[in-house]
Scaffold this motif. Structure first.
Motif, PDB file in Angstrom:
ATOM      1  N   TYR A 120      -8.290   0.126  -1.743  1.00  0.00           N
ATOM      2  CA  TYR A 120      -8.248  -0.924  -0.726  1.00  0.00           C
ATOM      3  C   TYR A 120      -9.626  -1.563  -0.613  1.00  0.00           C
ATOM      4  O   TYR A 120     -10.624  -0.886  -0.368  1.00  0.00           O
ATOM      5  N   VAL A 121      -9.685  -2.877  -0.808  1.00  0.00           N
ATOM      6  CA  VAL A 121     -10.949  -3.610  -0.747  1.00  0.00           C
ATOM      7  C   VAL A 121     -10.999  -4.349   0.587  1.00  0.00           C
ATOM      8  O   VAL A 121     -10.334  -5.371   0.769  1.00  0.00           O
ATOM      9  N   ASN A 122     -11.776  -3.831   1.525  1.00  0.00           N
ATOM     10  CA  ASN A 122     -11.851  -4.442   2.845  1.00  0.00           C
ATOM     11  C   ASN A 122     -12.631  -5.758   2.808  1.00  0.00           C
ATOM     12  O   ASN A 122     -12.268  -6.729   3.459  1.00  0.00           O
ATOM     13  N   ASP A 123     -13.702  -5.807   2.019  1.00  0.00           N
ATOM     14  CA  ASP A 123     -14.517  -7.011   1.914  1.00  0.00           C
ATOM     15  C   ASP A 123     -15.270  -6.965   0.597  1.00  0.00           C
ATOM     16  O   ASP A 123     -15.287  -5.939  -0.100  1.00  0.00           O
ATOM     17  N   ILE A 124     -15.887  -8.070   0.245  1.00  0.00           N
ATOM     18  CA  ILE A 124     -16.680  -8.140  -0.981  1.00  0.00           C
ATOM     19  C   ILE A 124     -18.020  -8.789  -0.666  1.00  0.00           C
ATOM     20  O   ILE A 124     -18.169  -9.523   0.310  1.00  0.00           O
ATOM     21  N   VAL A 125     -18.996  -8.508  -1.518  1.00  0.00           N
ATOM     22  CA  VAL A 125     -20.332  -9.068  -1.374  1.00  0.00           C
ATOM     23  C   VAL A 125     -20.672  -9.831  -2.654  1.00  0.00           C
ATOM     24  O   VAL A 125     -20.514  -9.301  -3.752  1.00  0.00           O
ATOM     25  N   ASP A 133       0.799  -1.228   0.000  1.00  0.00           N
ATOM     26  CA  ASP A 133       0.000   0.000   0.000  1.00  0.00           C
ATOM     27  C   ASP A 133       0.831   1.278   0.000  1.00  0.00           C
ATOM     28  O   ASP A 133       0.358   2.335   0.389  1.00  0.00           O
ATOM     29  N   ASP A 134       2.094   1.184  -0.435  1.00  0.00           N
ATOM     30  CA  ASP A 134       2.890   2.410  -0.549  1.00  0.00           C
ATOM     31  C   ASP A 134       2.347   3.308  -1.654  1.00  0.00           C
ATOM     32  O   ASP A 134       2.195   4.516  -1.481  1.00  0.00           O
ATOM     33  N   ASP A 135       2.074   2.715  -2.813  1.00  0.00           N
ATOM     34  CA  ASP A 135       1.558   3.472  -3.947  1.00  0.00           C
ATOM     35  C   ASP A 135       0.032   3.475  -3.909  1.00  0.00           C
ATOM     36  O   ASP A 135      -0.605   2.545  -3.413  1.00  0.00           O
ATOM     37  N   ALA A 149     -14.781  -0.125   0.677  1.00  0.00           N
ATOM     38  CA  ALA A 149     -13.605   0.170  -0.129  1.00  0.00           C
ATOM     39  C   ALA A 149     -13.176   1.615   0.106  1.00  0.00           C
ATOM     40  O   ALA A 149     -14.001   2.492   0.386  1.00  0.00           O
ATOM     41  N   THR A 150     -11.872   1.858  -0.016  1.00  0.00           N
ATOM     42  CA  THR A 150     -11.346   3.204   0.183  1.00  0.00           C
ATOM     43  C   THR A 150      -9.992   3.319  -0.513  1.00  0.00           C
ATOM     44  O   THR A 150      -9.286   2.320  -0.692  1.00  0.00           O
ATOM     45  N   TRP A 151      -9.656   4.514  -0.907  1.00  0.00           N
ATOM     46  CA  TRP A 151      -8.322   4.738  -1.455  1.00  0.00           C
ATOM     47  C   TRP A 151      -7.300   4.611  -0.329  1.00  0.00           C
ATOM     48  O   TRP A 151      -7.574   4.960   0.817  1.00  0.00           O
ATOM     49  N   ILE A 152      -6.120   4.102  -0.680  1.00  0.00           N
ATOM     50  CA  ILE A 152      -5.046   3.963   0.297  1.00  0.00           C
ATOM     51  C   ILE A 152      -3.737   4.355  -0.365  1.00  0.00           C
ATOM     52  O   ILE A 152      -3.521   4.106  -1.562  1.00  0.00           O
ATOM     53  N   GLU A 153      -2.865   5.005   0.379  1.00  0.00           N
ATOM     54  CA  GLU A 153      -1.551   5.409  -0.143  1.00  0.00           C
ATOM     55  C   GLU A 153      -0.631   5.647   1.035  1.00  0.00           C
ATOM     56  O   GLU A 153      -1.021   6.251   2.028  1.00  0.00           O
ATOM     57  N   GLY A 154       0.596   5.125   0.946  1.00  0.00           N
ATOM     58  CA  GLY A 154       1.543   5.275   2.030  1.00  0.00           C
ATOM     59  C   GLY A 154       1.063   4.631   3.320  1.00  0.00           C
ATOM     60  O   GLY A 154       1.429   5.053   4.417  1.00  0.00           O
ATOM     61  N   GLY A 155       0.244   3.597   3.189  1.00  0.00           N
ATOM     62  CA  GLY A 155      -0.273   2.918   4.361  1.00  0.00           C
ATOM     63  C   GLY A 155      -1.403   3.635   5.062  1.00  0.00           C
ATOM     64  O   GLY A 155      -1.895   3.168   6.096  1.00  0.00           O
ATOM     65  N   GLU A 156      -1.875   4.772   4.508  1.00  0.00           N
ATOM     66  CA  GLU A 156      -2.936   5.569   5.124  1.00  0.00           C
ATOM     67  C   GLU A 156      -4.180   5.545   4.255  1.00  0.00           C
ATOM     68  O   GLU A 156      -4.104   5.648   3.030  1.00  0.00           O
ATOM     69  N   PHE A 157      -5.335   5.413   4.907  1.00  0.00           N
ATOM     70  CA  PHE A 157      -6.598   5.457   4.180  1.00  0.00           C
ATOM     71  C   PHE A 157      -6.908   6.879   3.740  1.00  0.00           C
ATOM     72  O   PHE A 157      -6.709   7.835   4.495  1.00  0.00           O
ATOM     73  N   GLY A 158      -7.411   6.986   2.502  1.00  0.00           N
ATOM     74  CA  GLY A 158      -7.814   8.272   1.967  1.00  0.00           C
ATOM     75  C   GLY A 158      -9.308   8.334   1.772  1.00  0.00           C
ATOM     76  O   GLY A 158     -10.084   7.903   2.633  1.00  0.00           O
ATOM     77  N   GLU A 159      -9.738   8.814   0.579  1.00  0.00           N
ATOM     78  CA  GLU A 159     -11.164   8.980   0.329  1.00  0.00           C
ATOM     79  C   GLU A 159     -11.853   7.623   0.201  1.00  0.00           C
ATOM     80  O   GLU A 159     -11.385   6.748  -0.509  1.00  0.00           O
ATOM     81  N   PRO A 160     -12.997   7.460   0.869  1.00  0.00           N
ATOM     82  CA  PRO A 160     -13.744   6.214   0.726  1.00  0.00           C
ATOM     83  C   PRO A 160     -14.445   6.142  -0.624  1.00  0.00           C
ATOM     84  O   PRO A 160     -14.744   7.171  -1.243  1.00  0.00           O
ATOM     85  N   VAL A 161     -14.697   4.926  -1.091  1.00  0.00           N
ATOM     86  CA  VAL A 161     -15.368   4.687  -2.361  1.00  0.00           C
ATOM     87  C   VAL A 161     -16.790   4.226  -2.074  1.00  0.00           C
ATOM     88  O   VAL A 161     -17.002   3.266  -1.321  1.00  0.00           O
ATOM     89  N   ARG A 162     -17.769   4.927  -2.692  1.00  0.00           N
ATOM     90  CA  ARG A 162     -19.164   4.633  -2.374  1.00  0.00           C
ATOM     91  C   ARG A 162     -19.566   3.221  -2.775  1.00  0.00           C
ATOM     92  O   ARG A 162     -20.045   2.444  -1.967  1.00  0.00           O
ATOM     93  N   SER A 163     -19.390   2.874  -4.014  1.00  0.00           N
ATOM     94  CA  SER A 163     -19.743   1.525  -4.473  1.00  0.00           C
ATOM     95  C   SER A 163     -19.071   1.278  -5.816  1.00  0.00           C
ATOM     96  O   SER A 163     -18.815   2.206  -6.584  1.00  0.00           O
ATOM     97  N   ALA A 164     -18.802   0.010  -6.067  1.00  0.00           N
ATOM     98  CA  ALA A 164     -18.224  -0.383  -7.349  1.00  0.00           C
ATOM     99  C   ALA A 164     -18.363  -1.890  -7.491  1.00  0.00           C
ATOM    100  O   ALA A 164     -18.385  -2.623  -6.490  1.00  0.00           O
ATOM    101  N   MET A 165     -18.452  -2.337  -8.725  1.00  0.00           N
ATOM    102  CA  MET A 165     -18.491  -3.766  -9.020  1.00  0.00           C
ATOM    103  C   MET A 165     -17.110  -4.194  -9.519  1.00  0.00           C
ATOM    104  O   MET A 165     -16.432  -3.451 -10.233  1.00  0.00           O
TER     105      MET A 165
END
Length: 426
Positions: free
Chosen positions: A346-351, A340-342, A370-386
């Motif tokens: 980040y997909v925490n779980d799937i349905v 998660d450096d770059d 799901a949420t963006w991750i960079e440098g080991g830190e969580f960024g903006e969350p992602v609402r939904s995606a398939m």
């Protein structure tokens, strides 16, 4: 022992071979409704499974009542009389067992107060974020399995397990986390904090455009693909029945060349064991060696039918029914690195992993937390995606394997980084 001896003696008079499998256990649990303990209590369980072999015909039956063993044996014999005969090489006899993995915590006490304390620690962790608890639970369990047969096997194994989980909500966003272990080493506070974090974090989620993205699959998300696709595809029964994409591919490179996948029952895990559900010594089975398919999984029945050898892969969910092919402790290994450096999603779980096709490996799932991750830190969350693709292609596109591992069910898994995966967004 008197019960086992009585069943074996009576069964041997009417069948070629007899197997007795006894499962006994005790547990305590506490359940949360919102932020209060709704109920706490304990339970005990006992079950006997009897399997008989008569002229290659196999019959099984089970009961939860020790005094009804004679009726259970009669039912097993009756089911054998209706079964089709198959190639059968006999139940296993005594053999040296591997060293015992650590699966029994002698310090564990089945105390409802301890379960309640675990719940309270989860609530303390959840209080670190702006989210409401909707439910949760904590459990402590101790059990023992005993297997004996007319070939002289008599094995028993004790194990303990602990677990906790919590679900939270903030506005319309939910978060869920859990922990499980054979020992009293849970981290309930972290479980509560993570569940509340994902609920609060997801409330500000934004849309993502359809396109190709680098992904980081958490161990939890990865386990779903393994459970519903990879494990069934490795089953010798499915392979020989033509229900597996891996059929006929032994010796071929089927996944990423730096990845090895194996079942290691000696690793600490909830499914770790010295012997399988048929009394065959458990051992490490390498399914993929640096991407090359090396083995399928077999229980006795499937191995005899197709001229193979049992891999010690028989499992049971309980004493009822016949053994099935499964895994004890699935492990994915390879060169370790940060994942998660770059920047990545980040997909925490799937349905929806249960809808994946185990024959082809194709899947279409929805990302959860799901949420963006960079440098080991969580960024903006992602609402939904398939997320759609193929599990075997996915395992061939691994760019990095995380350094840390997590116990998830019957697996010990790292996070995986996958480059250029197709997400369907707005």
């Amino acid at each position: 022992m008197e019960l086992i001896d009585a069943i074996l003696r009576a069964g041997a008079a009417k069948a070629d071979e007899v197997e007795v499998y006894i499962s006994e256990g005790e547990s305590v649990s506490a359940d949360l409704k919102r932020d209060r303990i709704e109920n706490a209590g304990g339970s005990k369980g006992f079950g006997i499974g009897i399997r008989v072999v008569v002229g290659g015909r196999i019959g099984v039956s089970s009961t939860a009542s020790p005094k009804d063993w004679e009726a259970c044996l009669a039912a097993a014999l009756a089911s054998a009389s209706l079964a089709h005969p198959q190639e059968w090489g006999g139940l296993p006899g005594p053999a040296p067992l591997p060293d015992a993995p650590q699966i029994n915590d002698a310090s564990l006490r089945l105390d409802a107060g301890t379960a309640r304390s675990i719940c309270m620690e989860m609530l303390e962790g959840a209080a670190e974020h702006d989210a409401a608890v909707t439910g949760g639970s904590a459990s402590l369990a101790r059990g023992k399995v005993t297997i004996a047969n007319t070939s002289g096997i008599l094995y028993e194994q004790e194990r303990t397990s602990t677990g906790c989980s919590l679900e939270c909500i903030h506005e319309r966003s939910t978060g869920f986390e859990f922990d499980a272990s054979p020992f009293m080493d849970l981290d309930p506070r972290h479980v509560g904090e993570q569940a509340a974090f994902f609920a609060e974090h997801g409330a500000d989620a934004g849309e993502i455009e359809t396109g190709d993205y680098d992904l980081v699959l958490s161990p939890v998300a990865l386990s779903q693909f393994l459970d519903y696709v990879l494990e069934p595809a490795l089953s010798g029964r499915n392979v020989h029945a033509g229900r597996s994409w891996l059929a006929g591919k032994l010796g071929e490179t089927c996944i990423g060349e730096e990845i090895s996948v194996f079942d290691d029952p000696s690793r600490r895990g909830l499914g770790s064991t010295r012997f399988d559900a048929e009394g065959v010594p458990a051992r490490k089975i390498t399914f993929f060696d640096h991407g090359v398919l090396a083995h399928y999984a077999y229980d006795l029945r499937t191995a005899y039918r197709y001229g193979q050898e049992s891999t010690g892969s028989a499992v049971r969910a309980g004493p009822g029914g016949a053994p099935a092919i499964g895994v004890h402790t699935m492990v994915i290994d390879g060169p370790r690195d940060t994942v998660d450096d770059d920047r990545a999603v980040y997909v925490n779980d799937i349905v929806g992993a249960h809808t994946a096709n185990p024959l082809t490996g194709d899947f279409s799932v929805e990302l959860s937390n799901a949420t963006w991750i960079e440098g080991g830190e969580f960024g903006e969350p992602v609402r939904s995606a398939m997320f759609a693709g193929n599990v075997f292609d996915l395992l061939g596109a691994v760019a990095a394997i995380g350094r840390e591992e997590r116990l998830v069910g019957s697996a010990v898994l790292p996070a995986l980084r996958l480059n250029k995966q197709r997400l369907i967004g707005k």
